[in-house]
Every structure is written in structure tokens, then in C-alpha cells.
Scaffold this motif. Structure first.
Motif, PDB file in Angstrom:
ATOM      1  N   THR A  68       0.839  -1.207   0.000  1.00 50.15           N
ATOM      2  CA  THR A  68       0.000   0.000   0.000  1.00 50.15           C
ATOM      3  C   THR A  68       0.867   1.247   0.000  1.00 50.15           C
ATOM      4  O   THR A  68       0.665   2.167  -0.807  1.00 50.15           O
ATOM      5  CB  THR A  68      -0.918   0.018   1.241  1.00 50.15           C
ATOM      6  OG1 THR A  68      -1.717  -1.160   1.268  1.00 50.15           O
ATOM      7  CG2 THR A  68      -1.820   1.244   1.227  1.00 50.15           C
ATOM      8  N   LEU A  69       1.840   1.294   0.898  1.00 49.18           N
ATOM      9  CA  LEU A  69       2.712   2.461   0.986  1.00 49.18           C
ATOM     10  C   LEU A  69       3.601   2.560  -0.244  1.00 49.18           C
ATOM     11  O   LEU A  69       3.833   3.666  -0.765  1.00 49.18           O
ATOM     12  CB  LEU A  69       3.563   2.390   2.256  1.00 49.18           C
ATOM     13  CG  LEU A  69       4.507   3.571   2.506  1.00 49.18           C
ATOM     14  CD1 LEU A  69       3.739   4.888   2.544  1.00 49.18           C
ATOM     15  CD2 LEU A  69       5.282   3.365   3.803  1.00 49.18           C
ATOM     16  N   TYR A  70       4.103   1.437  -0.718  1.00 52.39           N
ATOM     17  CA  TYR A  70       4.951   1.437  -1.912  1.00 52.39           C
ATOM     18  C   TYR A  70       4.206   2.057  -3.098  1.00 52.39           C
ATOM     19  O   TYR A  70       4.758   2.882  -3.834  1.00 52.39           O
ATOM     20  CB  TYR A  70       5.400   0.019  -2.243  1.00 52.39           C
ATOM     21  CG  TYR A  70       6.422  -0.060  -3.352  1.00 52.39           C
ATOM     22  CD1 TYR A  70       7.785  -0.066  -3.060  1.00 52.39           C
ATOM     23  CD2 TYR A  70       6.041  -0.090  -4.692  1.00 52.39           C
ATOM     24  CE1 TYR A  70       8.735  -0.121  -4.071  1.00 52.39           C
ATOM     25  CE2 TYR A  70       6.981  -0.133  -5.713  1.00 52.39           C
ATOM     26  CZ  TYR A  70       8.322  -0.150  -5.400  1.00 52.39           C
ATOM     27  OH  TYR A  70       9.259  -0.192  -6.408  1.00 52.39           O
ATOM     28  N   LEU A  79       2.438  10.413  -2.453  1.00 51.37           N
ATOM     29  CA  LEU A  79       3.344  10.697  -1.354  1.00 51.37           C
ATOM     30  C   LEU A  79       4.763  10.818  -1.905  1.00 51.37           C
ATOM     31  O   LEU A  79       5.074  10.252  -2.958  1.00 51.37           O
ATOM     32  CB  LEU A  79       3.291   9.586  -0.297  1.00 51.37           C
ATOM     33  CG  LEU A  79       1.945   9.333   0.375  1.00 51.37           C
ATOM     34  CD1 LEU A  79       2.043   8.148   1.335  1.00 51.37           C
ATOM     35  CD2 LEU A  79       1.452  10.566   1.121  1.00 51.37           C
ATOM     36  N   VAL A  80       5.611  11.539  -1.170  1.00 51.29           N
ATOM     37  CA  VAL A  80       6.986  11.771  -1.593  1.00 51.29           C
ATOM     38  C   VAL A  80       7.919  11.618  -0.394  1.00 51.29           C
ATOM     39  O   VAL A  80       7.596  12.065   0.714  1.00 51.29           O
ATOM     40  CB  VAL A  80       7.156  13.196  -2.175  1.00 51.29           C
ATOM     41  CG1 VAL A  80       8.598  13.430  -2.618  1.00 51.29           C
ATOM     42  CG2 VAL A  80       6.215  13.431  -3.336  1.00 51.29           C
ATOM     43  N   HIS A 179      12.278   4.634  -6.557  1.00 51.71           N
ATOM     44  CA  HIS A 179      11.806   3.438  -5.869  1.00 51.71           C
ATOM     45  C   HIS A 179      12.927   2.956  -4.954  1.00 51.71           C
ATOM     46  O   HIS A 179      14.042   3.510  -4.981  1.00 51.71           O
ATOM     47  CB  HIS A 179      11.394   2.332  -6.850  1.00 51.71           C
ATOM     48  CG  HIS A 179      12.531   1.718  -7.607  1.00 51.71           C
ATOM     49  ND1 HIS A 179      13.148   2.341  -8.686  1.00 51.71           N
ATOM     50  CD2 HIS A 179      13.188   0.536  -7.438  1.00 51.71           C
ATOM     51  CE1 HIS A 179      14.111   1.567  -9.145  1.00 51.71           C
ATOM     52  NE2 HIS A 179      14.168   0.468  -8.415  1.00 51.71           N
ATOM     53  N   LYS A 180      12.633   1.942  -4.176  1.00 49.17           N
ATOM     54  CA  LYS A 180      13.643   1.344  -3.305  1.00 49.17           C
ATOM     55  C   LYS A 180      13.626  -0.167  -3.483  1.00 49.17           C
ATOM     56  O   LYS A 180      12.571  -0.766  -3.708  1.00 49.17           O
ATOM     57  CB  LYS A 180      13.368   1.685  -1.830  1.00 49.17           C
ATOM     58  CG  LYS A 180      13.520   3.155  -1.495  1.00 49.17           C
ATOM     59  CD  LYS A 180      13.170   3.426  -0.029  1.00 49.17           C
ATOM     60  CE  LYS A 180      13.273   4.893   0.290  1.00 49.17           C
ATOM     61  NZ  LYS A 180      12.831   5.195   1.676  1.00 49.17           N
ATOM     62  N   LYS A 181      14.802  -0.748  -3.364  1.00 49.79           N
ATOM     63  CA  LYS A 181      14.939  -2.201  -3.274  1.00 49.79           C
ATOM     64  C   LYS A 181      15.594  -2.480  -1.939  1.00 49.79           C
ATOM     65  O   LYS A 181      16.797  -2.261  -1.772  1.00 49.79           O
ATOM     66  CB  LYS A 181      15.790  -2.753  -4.423  1.00 49.79           C
ATOM     67  CG  LYS A 181      15.109  -2.721  -5.778  1.00 49.79           C
ATOM     68  CD  LYS A 181      15.981  -3.370  -6.856  1.00 49.79           C
ATOM     69  CE  LYS A 181      15.290  -3.357  -8.212  1.00 49.79           C
ATOM     70  NZ  LYS A 181      16.145  -3.954  -9.273  1.00 49.79           N
ATOM     71  N   GLY A 182      14.806  -2.911  -0.976  1.00 50.17           N
ATOM     72  CA  GLY A 182      15.309  -3.029   0.385  1.00 50.17           C
ATOM     73  C   GLY A 182      15.636  -1.646   0.902  1.00 50.17           C
ATOM     74  O   GLY A 182      14.810  -0.737   0.866  1.00 50.17           O
TER      75      GLY A 182
END
Length: 404
Positions: A68-70, A79-80, A179-182
Motif C-alpha cells: 500500500t505504501l509502496y 506521497l513523496v 523506488h527502493k529495493k530493500g
């Protein structure tokens, strides 16, 4: 001035936070609505049983998942990631209010020889190749640099040049986190993901006093009730010394934007946002509320002023993650536990990705808490929700953490 009993003050904050009674926030829209109410939620990369931002939303939002947050951050762009109260997550529509921070970051970057050239290299690479992380950006070496708006870089030495270039451009708003990966962050051009009208909007509060009043009103709304005292709730509000804070409180009170609240067992006056008057009236009517058992994130908005929590709830909480192990009273990553209108205890839990288990190491109950069957069931349900958040197939409560 609005008089409240200590119980009414507790209920007001918990209802405002969506932690008492039926869920006020549901699904993706509910998560967005809560962040908008709070103004920001703090981000912290430590993931013992969910990151701080995820735990903050999970305790309030029915049906919340990490996805959801992702999606709100990296697909919808509602969101930022951006510094507010330290590293935070903010509503995208609040971007213009942080222009003074981006301007300060641009000026700060010019202090460091060689940084401008690194910025140009990073921007050119991203324009041609798309989102990139610091370990993929082909900029070798180190540079003396640190951010002026969040804790990044080195104040007394050199730092990785690729990371410094990306973090500098992130600070100035030319890049956002794609984006983030981990824990690894990938950056891209802000103009590719945020509307031009938003990026080019002028600062709505260009004057220092107006901006500080906006900050104070926003932080009061994040907690629910706050006092005019030094507090971690004001962190990263530049120039907010005692005289400026007191003047801002007076002006917000005179303009009717905040209201004075007296609580029968607390000497200092508290303040809430004027828009919360209907909720204040509701709690003063003595309505009974369905109790909920929820685990609270260490950097949760409600916990920003630990002295206020101690005064209102009689609950003394220290996040012991930075406390040497031998000096810890409880544990490395311990979550406060709400039950009904009070803090009922603390929980130390760790999710194991390899085994798919949530290990509950300890549950400490506060003095005077009656460990009834109803509470046992509520705690077990709460732990199951935490396990589900972490995609754990099993919740294992060790002997030392047995709910009853």
C-alpha cells in the motif's frame, strides 16, 4: 479555553490518531488520508518487524500492507520521500512548502568544490539512462560534502562521490526517490514524476514567521495536542526558538487557528487545531469507545513528545536502539502497546524472512494492567496483524513473551 479530564484528553488523542474505536482509516485512501492529517510520517530504514512508516500506518489503517505504501510513493506519487521532521514521507501536494529547504540545499552545495560538476554528471547520466542508485552511478572517488537539510554525507571527512551527488540533487529537489529495493534508493528526475505545476509552484509561505506558524499548526495536527514548550515535535523547524515559538502560538490563537485546552492533572496549557473542535465536543459527551490493541512505532507521530506522553498517559518510553545492550531496560526494538484508552505494555518482536516466522521475544505489561481473557485475545489478534504485515506464516510467542 476548553477543559478536559485526563481521560478525555487521552481519548481525544487516540481518536484523533485513529487508535481507538472503529477504524477511521481504510485501505490505500485511508493511508493517504492519515499522512495528510499528520503532515508527515517519519521514515527510518531499520526493519526489525516492519519499518517505522509501515508500522505507523499499520496500526491505524484497516487492510494496510507494505505494498500500500509502496504504491502511494512510487506508483501513484501521492506521497513523496523528503526531509520534514528528519527523514519523512510527505503528501506530494505539500512540495511547494519546502522550497526554502531546497533553496538552502542549493546554496549549501556551492560550498563544496567539485560538487557542481558531479551534479552535472549525475543529471546527464540519469537523463540518458533513467533511475540509478549510488552503486550503479559511474562516478568514482570521494568528495567532502554533507547535506544541510538531513543527515547525509560527512561533516569531518570525505564521502562517496556518487552517493553525495545523488543526495545533493535529492536535497535540491531536482531528483526524487524513484523506488527502493530493500534499503537501496534509486533516484530519477523529479520532472518525470511530479506535475510541472507542482514543481514550479511558488512557496505559499515565503515569510519566515508565516512558515513557522504553518509548521507549528501542522505539528499540532500531527500529534493532536501539544504544549508551547521545547519538544522533539518541532524538530527541523528552522529558527523556532522560544520567543518565535511563543509569538507564533499567540498569533495562531488570536486568529482562531488553534484552541487552548486545559487538562485537570497537567499544569501547562495544551493546544489543538480549531478544526478538531467537533472531536473535542464528542469526547466531552462521555461516549464509550470500542477498545483496540495496537502496536505503536518508535517514531510514531503520537510519540514525538515523550514528556507529553508521560504527563498524559503515565507511560515512560525510550527507544533503546542506540542504547548499549548492557544498559537496555527492555530491548533493541520495542513497540509500545495500546489497549483501549491507555498504554498497556511493550512488545519486542522480530520477523524472520527465511523462516517466515514472527518471533515475539517479550511482552512487558504496565503495572496495574489486568491480563484478562479479553486482553489476551486482543494481544494475539494484534500480533497476528503484525505477522501478516511482515508476510509471516506463523507467529511464535516465546515463553518470556507469553500474553498470559
Amino acid at each position: 479555553m476548553i477543559p478536559l479530564t485526563i481521560e478525555e484528553a487521552r481519548n481525544f488523542i487516540l481518536l484523533k490518531q485513529g487508535l481507538l474505536g472503529e477504524y477511521r482509516f481504510t485501505g490505500k485512501q485511508g493511508a493517504l488520508d492519515y499522512v495528510r492529517q499528520a503532515g508527515c510520517i517519519q521514515f527510518d530504514p531499520v526493519d526489525a518487524c516492519g519499518k517505522n512508516a509501515e508500522l505507523t500506518l499499520q496500526s491505524r489503517v484497516k487492510g494496510f500492507t507494505k505494498q500500500t505504501l509502496y504504491e502511494l510513493l512510487y506508483e501513484d506519487r501521492s506521497l513523496v520521500d523528503y526531509p520534514d521532521k528528519n527523514i519523512s514521507i510527505i503528501p506530494a501536494e505539500d512540495w511547494p512548502y519546502f522550497e526554502r529547504y531546497r533553496r538552502a540545499a542549493r546554496e549549501n552545495g556551492r560550498r563544496f568544490p567539485g560538487m557542481a560538476a558531479l551534479e552535472d554528471q549525475a543529471l546527464a547520466y540519469i537523463r540518458e539512462n533513467g533511475p540509478v542508485s549510488s552503486d550503479e552511478l559511474p562516478i568514482p572517488g570521494t568528495i567532502r560534502w554533507h547535506s544541510c537539510i538531513h543527515w547525509s554525507g560527512s561533516w569531518d571527512g570525505e564521502t562517496n562521490a556518487a552517493r553525495a551527488a545523488l543526495e545533493q540533487l535529492y536535497s535540491t529537489g531536482e531528483l526524487i526517490i524513484h523506488h527502493k529495493k530493500g534499503a537501496r534508493k534509486y533516484y530519477d528526475l523529479a520532472e518525470r514524476h511530479l506535475p510541472a505545476a507542482l514543481l514550479n509552484a511558488p512557496d505559499p509561505m515565503p515569510g519566515d514567521e508565516a512558515h513557522l506558524k504553518w509548521r507549528i499548526r501542522r505539528r499540532i495536527g500531527a500529534v493532536g495536542l501539544l504544549w508551547n514548550r521545547p519538544s522533539d515535535a518541532w524538530l527541523n523547524s528552522w529558527g523556532l526558538k522560544t520567543p518565535q515559538r511563543s509569538r507564533a502560538f499567540e498569533e495562531l490563537l488570536d486568529s482562531g487557528e488553534i484552541l487552548e485546552v486545559s487538562v485537570d492533572t497537567i499544569k501547562p496549557l495544551l493546544y489543538c487545531r480549531a478544526g478538531d473542535l467537533p472531536l473535542l465536543d464528542r469526547v466531552r459527551q462521555g461516549e464509550a469507545y470500542k477498545p483496540r490493541c495496537e502496536l505503536i512505532a518508535p517514531l510514531d507521530c503520537m510519540m514525538w513528545d515523550r514528556n507529553l506522553i508521560r504527563a498524559l498517559f503515565g507511560f515512560d518510553y525510550t527507544w533503546e536502539i542506540y542504547t548499549p545492550a548492557a544498559k537496555r531496560k527492555y530491548g533493541h526494538y520495542v513497540l509500545p502497546m495500546i489497549w483501549g484508552g491507555r498504554f498497556a505494555g511493550r512488545v519486542e518482536a522480530v520477523s524472520e524472512a527465511k523462516t517466515g516466522r514472527l518471533i515475539v521475544k517479550n511482552i512487558w505489561y504496565e503495572e496495574g494492567v489486568r491480563r484478562t481473557k479479553k486482553l489476551e485475545n486482543a494481544v494475539n489478534g494484534c500480533l497476528k496483524r503484525l505477522g501478516k504485515l511482515n508476510q509471516c506464516r506463523e507467529v511464535v510467542v516465546l515463553d518470556g513473551g507469553a500474553p498470559v
